[in-house]
Write an enzyme that holds these catalytic residues in place. Structure first.
Site, PDB file in Angstrom:
ATOM      1  N   CYS A 198      55.524  25.966  27.320  1.00 54.37           N
ATOM      2  CA  CYS A 198      55.627  25.871  25.864  1.00 54.37           C
ATOM      3  C   CYS A 198      54.270  25.363  25.379  1.00 54.37           C
ATOM      4  O   CYS A 198      53.362  25.108  26.159  1.00 54.37           O
ATOM      5  CB  CYS A 198      56.751  24.935  25.441  1.00 54.37           C
ATOM      6  SG  CYS A 198      56.332  23.230  25.698  1.00 54.37           S
ATOM      7  N   ARG A 240      63.874  24.072  25.558  1.00 50.68           N
ATOM      8  CA  ARG A 240      63.881  23.609  26.945  1.00 50.68           C
ATOM      9  C   ARG A 240      65.116  22.774  27.251  1.00 50.68           C
ATOM     10  O   ARG A 240      65.664  22.846  28.351  1.00 50.68           O
ATOM     11  CB  ARG A 240      62.629  22.770  27.188  1.00 50.68           C
ATOM     12  CG  ARG A 240      62.587  22.125  28.552  1.00 50.68           C
ATOM     13  CD  ARG A 240      61.411  21.200  28.691  1.00 50.68           C
ATOM     14  NE  ARG A 240      61.477  20.382  29.868  1.00 50.68           N
ATOM     15  CZ  ARG A 240      61.106  20.771  31.084  1.00 50.68           C
ATOM     16  NH1 ARG A 240      60.645  21.989  31.257  1.00 50.68           N
ATOM     17  NH2 ARG A 240      61.191  19.951  32.108  1.00 50.68           N
ATOM     18  N   ARG A 288      63.241  22.165  13.615  1.00 48.22           N
ATOM     19  CA  ARG A 288      63.896  21.893  14.900  1.00 48.22           C
ATOM     20  C   ARG A 288      64.238  20.420  15.025  1.00 48.22           C
ATOM     21  O   ARG A 288      65.201  20.049  15.665  1.00 48.22           O
ATOM     22  CB  ARG A 288      62.962  22.274  16.054  1.00 48.22           C
ATOM     23  CG  ARG A 288      62.699  23.746  16.190  1.00 48.22           C
ATOM     24  CD  ARG A 288      61.966  24.043  17.468  1.00 48.22           C
ATOM     25  NE  ARG A 288      62.681  23.470  18.613  1.00 48.22           N
ATOM     26  CZ  ARG A 288      62.206  23.520  19.856  1.00 48.22           C
ATOM     27  NH1 ARG A 288      61.055  24.095  20.104  1.00 48.22           N
ATOM     28  NH2 ARG A 288      62.891  22.998  20.842  1.00 48.22           N
ATOM     29  N   ASP A 315      56.022  11.342  21.768  1.00 46.84           N
ATOM     30  CA  ASP A 315      56.505  12.086  20.590  1.00 46.84           C
ATOM     31  C   ASP A 315      56.005  11.484  19.279  1.00 46.84           C
ATOM     32  O   ASP A 315      56.267  12.056  18.220  1.00 46.84           O
ATOM     33  CB  ASP A 315      58.040  12.131  20.572  1.00 46.84           C
ATOM     34  CG  ASP A 315      58.584  12.977  21.698  1.00 46.84           C
ATOM     35  OD1 ASP A 315      59.793  12.934  21.956  1.00 46.84           O
ATOM     36  OD2 ASP A 315      57.783  13.671  22.356  1.00 46.84           O
ATOM     37  N   LYS A 357      67.966  13.640  17.729  1.00 43.61           N
ATOM     38  CA  LYS A 357      67.973  14.999  18.298  1.00 43.61           C
ATOM     39  C   LYS A 357      68.036  14.921  19.811  1.00 43.61           C
ATOM     40  O   LYS A 357      68.874  15.566  20.444  1.00 43.61           O
ATOM     41  CB  LYS A 357      66.707  15.730  17.877  1.00 43.61           C
ATOM     42  CG  LYS A 357      66.422  17.015  18.680  1.00 43.61           C
ATOM     43  CD  LYS A 357      65.189  17.758  18.217  1.00 43.61           C
ATOM     44  CE  LYS A 357      63.932  17.308  18.870  1.00 43.61           C
ATOM     45  NZ  LYS A 357      63.716  17.790  20.238  1.00 43.61           N
ATOM     46  N   ASN A 358      67.164  14.088  20.416  1.00 43.81           N
ATOM     47  CA  ASN A 358      67.049  14.090  21.870  1.00 43.81           C
ATOM     48  C   ASN A 358      68.189  13.369  22.567  1.00 43.81           C
ATOM     49  O   ASN A 358      68.364  13.511  23.766  1.00 43.81           O
ATOM     50  CB  ASN A 358      65.687  13.528  22.290  1.00 43.81           C
ATOM     51  CG  ASN A 358      64.570  14.484  21.922  1.00 43.81           C
ATOM     52  OD1 ASN A 358      64.834  15.637  21.549  1.00 43.81           O
ATOM     53  ND2 ASN A 358      63.343  14.022  21.990  1.00 43.81           N
ATOM     54  N   ARG A 370      55.648  22.273  31.868  1.00 50.76           N
ATOM     55  CA  ARG A 370      57.017  21.737  31.825  1.00 50.76           C
ATOM     56  C   ARG A 370      57.888  22.293  32.953  1.00 50.76           C
ATOM     57  O   ARG A 370      58.906  22.936  32.729  1.00 50.76           O
ATOM     58  CB  ARG A 370      57.626  21.990  30.442  1.00 50.76           C
ATOM     59  CG  ARG A 370      56.719  21.430  29.357  1.00 50.76           C
ATOM     60  CD  ARG A 370      57.345  21.339  28.018  1.00 50.76           C
ATOM     61  NE  ARG A 370      58.301  20.235  27.946  1.00 50.76           N
ATOM     62  CZ  ARG A 370      58.999  19.985  26.845  1.00 50.76           C
ATOM     63  NH1 ARG A 370      58.872  20.771  25.808  1.00 50.76           N
ATOM     64  NH2 ARG A 370      59.856  18.992  26.809  1.00 50.76           N
ATOM     65  N   PRO A 371      57.466  22.071  34.205  1.00 50.24           N
ATOM     66  CA  PRO A 371      58.259  22.525  35.359  1.00 50.24           C
ATOM     67  C   PRO A 371      59.577  21.756  35.470  1.00 50.24           C
ATOM     68  O   PRO A 371      59.839  20.834  34.690  1.00 50.24           O
ATOM     69  CB  PRO A 371      57.344  22.205  36.536  1.00 50.24           C
ATOM     70  CG  PRO A 371      56.457  21.130  36.064  1.00 50.24           C
ATOM     71  CD  PRO A 371      56.279  21.334  34.590  1.00 50.24           C
ATOM     72  N   MET A 372      60.392  22.149  36.466  1.00 49.79           N
ATOM     73  CA  MET A 372      61.695  21.479  36.645  1.00 49.79           C
ATOM     74  C   MET A 372      61.857  20.942  38.058  1.00 49.79           C
ATOM     75  O   MET A 372      62.977  20.699  38.510  1.00 49.79           O
ATOM     76  CB  MET A 372      62.817  22.462  36.318  1.00 49.79           C
ATOM     77  CG  MET A 372      63.036  22.635  34.817  1.00 49.79           C
ATOM     78  SD  MET A 372      64.500  23.609  34.460  1.00 49.79           S
ATOM     79  CE  MET A 372      65.789  22.567  35.150  1.00 49.79           C
ATOM     80  N   ASP A 373      60.758  20.701  38.751  1.00 47.99           N
ATOM     81  CA  ASP A 373      60.853  20.284  40.162  1.00 47.99           C
ATOM     82  C   ASP A 373      61.621  18.980  40.341  1.00 47.99           C
ATOM     83  O   ASP A 373      62.352  18.794  41.316  1.00 47.99           O
ATOM     84  CB  ASP A 373      59.452  20.168  40.778  1.00 47.99           C
ATOM     85  CG  ASP A 373      58.597  19.155  40.041  1.00 47.99           C
ATOM     86  OD1 ASP A 373      58.397  19.320  38.823  1.00 47.99           O
ATOM     87  OD2 ASP A 373      58.183  18.164  40.665  1.00 47.99           O
TER      88      ASP A 373
END
Ligand code: EPZ
Length: 422
Positions: free
Chosen positions: A118, A94, A400, A308, A22-23, A123-126
């Site tokens: 979530c 995400r 998912r 995970d 998936k990832n 889960r920032p995106m910096d």
């Protein structure tokens, strides 16, 4: 919402085929945006997240045809018609943020919703933003969206990530393939899904070295061409199903399994007394009537123990003969499976990012709630070992990331069924 009912006690025997990752697939699909030629993925997993990414790419004007029962994704973004990833889609998944780098590289513009928090963390995106700005992008946060542009195109840069973020590494590497000049990405993520993405980009004509190490070097090129790429197997699905015979007893062959994708996890499973043998079709995992020994686990970036697989390992430690300590260092709130396992009789104490698990002789089936993808499957695994019936609700989380989990487990003797919800 569907539920899954597991009746514990059956030892497992047989084989489970492992699907495409998936990832990896969620990073490979946005790569179609980098070229106007067709990109085809084979060995794609049949998951709801893949359908979500398909919808997102189609909303940008890409064509995505799912063939051979979803195992082949034939994509083409010859005519891009949009550069916006809406909150409604990004909120659900995400990984939608992985269109940011490719859109900047191909179209010089992107409007991508911040994912929002979530269940497992903020889960920032910096780190994504810092890397893309280093390549010359101008990124502004406005009404919950990242408005990014690179009017003069992207240019190579030397970038040092403050943390080896998987998604940020993927966004930056994809953007750098079409930047002018050379990009050196330091403290890059080393996960096998990154290696698979780079192999695909190289097949498309990208010039990249160093994948799988902490420094990736990209020589920008003018354009990329189409390719056909097989998605690497899903090491998290693999690890999840390796826990099944460990917790239920028995012996199962994981078709396609590869130990090199899960070095630290396999070491910990063997330390717990589980046998792992390579076969000519994958890996065989067995536990006869030996006890499960307690082991301590600390999640790390690859090649360390994968976050995970932390929830699944905790389920196994619930029946170990002794006390285990599990430290979650990647996400700030990834123990939501603990209270649900405690409803099944597990003895767990959580303090911040550390969970202490005292093994019990027997778990008891109970109605439990799935909260996030990996927590859900840990409850299914616990149900395999529990006395009586475990009902896992809200299994849309499961769908998912796991293809037909009830079919794969019942094929090896588990008593498990899906009940269609209202
Ligand atoms: C990927 O998420 C995976 N998802 C996750 O799998 C996995 O848990 C994670 O990598 C870690 O291995 C996909 O590949 C689609 P990160 P990603 O950026 O890329 C913080 C699953 O169950 N961070 O490596 O989002 C972040 O908050 C999912 O399949 C920042 O602070 O992970 C987290 O605490 C869950 N700023 C940590 O780094 C940033 O800009 C790891 O995040 C980016 C991340």
């Amino acid at each position: 919402m569907d539920s899954i009912i597991v009746t514990g006690g059956a030892e497992l025997a047989g084989e489970i085929p492992i699907a495409g990752a998936k990832n990896a697939c969620l990073a490979l699909m946005p790569a179609t945006l980098l070229t106007d030629e067709p990109l085809t993925l084979t060995n794609a997993p049949r998951l709801s997240d893949i359908r979500t990414m398909t919808q997102l790419l189609q909303s940008l004007g890409a064509e995505v045809a799912s063939m051979q029962d979803g195992r082949v994704l034939a994509m083409s973004s010859h005519d891009l018609t949009g550069v916006r990833a809406d909150y409604e889609i990004v909120r659900k998944m995400r990984a939608s943020n992985l269109v940011l780098g490719p859109l900047l590289a191909r179209a010089g513009r992107a409007v991508v919703s911040l994912p929002g928090g979530c269940a497992i963390g903020a889960r920032p995106m910096d780190i994504h933003i810092a890397g893309l700005e280093a390549l010359g992008a101008e990124i502004e946060l406005r009404d919950g969206y990242l408005h990014a542009q690179a009017p003069g195109g992207l240019r190579g840069a030397v970038i040092e990530q403050r943390f080896a973020s998987v998604g940020a590494t993927e966004n930056v590497v994809m953007a750098a393939t079409l930047a002018r000049g050379t990009t050196v990405l330091r403290n890059a993520a080393r996960e096998p899904e990154i290696v698979d993405l780079v192999r695909c980009l190289r097949a498309m004509g990208a010039r990249i070295e160093g994948e799988g190490t902490d420094t990736i070097t990209v020589e920008g090129v003018d354009r990329l061409h189409g390719a056909t790429h097989p998605v690497v197997i899903d090491r998290i699905e693999l690890g999840t199903y390796m826990i099944a015979p460990a917790i239920a007893g028995g012996s199962v062959e994981l078709i396609g399994g590869r130990r090199d994708l899960l070095p630290a996890f396999c070491e910990k499973l063997e330390e717990a007394g589980i046998a792992i043998d390579a076969t000519d079709r994958g890996l065989r995992v067995s536990r006869a009537n030996g006890a499960v020994r307690p082991v301590n686990v600390r999640t790390e970036v690859f090649p360390g123990f994968p976050t995970d697989l932390q929830a699944q390992m905790m389920a196994l430690m619930c029946i170990a003969e002794g006390t285990s300590v599990l430290e979650e260092t990647i996400f700030e709130n990834r123990f939501m499976h603990a209270p649900e396992l405690m409803r099944m009789g597990a003895d767990i104490e959580v303090h911040g990012g550390t969970a202490t698990v005292r093994g019990v002789a027997q778990l008891r089936g109970a109605p439990v709630m799935a909260t996030d993808l990996r927590a859900s499957v840990s409850l299914i695994l616990a149900g395999l070992a529990a006395r009586g019936e475990t009902v896992v609700n809200r299994v849309y989380h499961l769908d998912r990331g796991y293809e037909r989990v009830e079919e794969k487990l019942s094929a090896v003797g588990a008593r498990i069924e899906r009940v269609k919800g209202g």
